[in-house]
Design a protein around this motif. Structure first.
Motif, PDB file in Angstrom:
ATOM      1  N   GLU A  11      36.381 -34.259   9.424  1.00 58.30           N
ATOM      2  CA  GLU A  11      37.265 -33.577  10.375  1.00 58.30           C
ATOM      3  C   GLU A  11      37.115 -34.152  11.783  1.00 58.30           C
ATOM      4  O   GLU A  11      38.104 -34.303  12.510  1.00 58.30           O
ATOM      5  N   THR A  12      35.891 -34.478  12.162  1.00 59.56           N
ATOM      6  CA  THR A  12      35.656 -35.072  13.479  1.00 59.56           C
ATOM      7  C   THR A  12      36.345 -36.428  13.588  1.00 59.56           C
ATOM      8  O   THR A  12      36.986 -36.724  14.602  1.00 59.56           O
ATOM      9  N   ALA A  14      38.947 -37.382  11.869  1.00 58.63           N
ATOM     10  CA  ALA A  14      40.392 -37.123  11.869  1.00 58.63           C
ATOM     11  C   ALA A  14      40.891 -36.711  13.253  1.00 58.63           C
ATOM     12  O   ALA A  14      41.975 -37.127  13.675  1.00 58.63           O
ATOM     13  N   LYS A  15      40.106 -35.923  13.968  1.00 60.80           N
ATOM     14  CA  LYS A  15      40.531 -35.425  15.279  1.00 60.80           C
ATOM     15  C   LYS A  15      40.325 -36.439  16.399  1.00 60.80           C
ATOM     16  O   LYS A  15      41.117 -36.482  17.335  1.00 60.80           O
ATOM     17  N   THR A  16      39.254 -37.233  16.318  1.00 62.37           N
ATOM     18  CA  THR A  16      38.890 -38.074  17.452  1.00 62.37           C
ATOM     19  C   THR A  16      39.265 -39.544  17.309  1.00 62.37           C
ATOM     20  O   THR A  16      39.633 -40.180  18.287  1.00 62.37           O
TER      21      THR A  16
END
Length: 65
Positions: A11-12, A14-16
Motif C-alpha cells: 500500500e505504501t 502504491a501511494k508513494t
C-alpha cells in the motif's frame, strides 16, 4: 514479514511510488531505487530489489496483489 506488514508495504508503494513510476521506464525506476539504496546504507540488503520487483509488478499488472 507478516502478511499485515506485506500488505502495508504494498500500500505504501502504491501511494508513494506508483503515481510517479507509472510514467517511467523500468530502467528509470531501477536507477532511482539504486540511488536511494546507495544514499541509505542502513537499508537491509536486498530491500531495493524487493521494492523494484514490487513496483514492476504493480506497474505492469495495474493493481495491488
Amino acid at each position: 514479514m507478516t502478511q499485515e506488514e506485506i500488505q502495508e508495504f504494498k500500500e505504501t508503494i502504491a501511494k508513494t511510488i506508483m503515481p510517479l513510476a507509472q510514467n517511467m521506464t523500468g530502467e528509470q525506476i531501477k536507477i532511482i531505487i539504486d540511488n536511494v539504496a546507495k544514499d541509505n546504507p542502513e537499508l537491509p540488503e536486498g530491500f531495493s530489489n524487493m521494492v523494484y520487483e514490487q513496483v514492476l509488478i504493480m506497474k505492469y499488472n495495474g493493481r495491488i496483489s
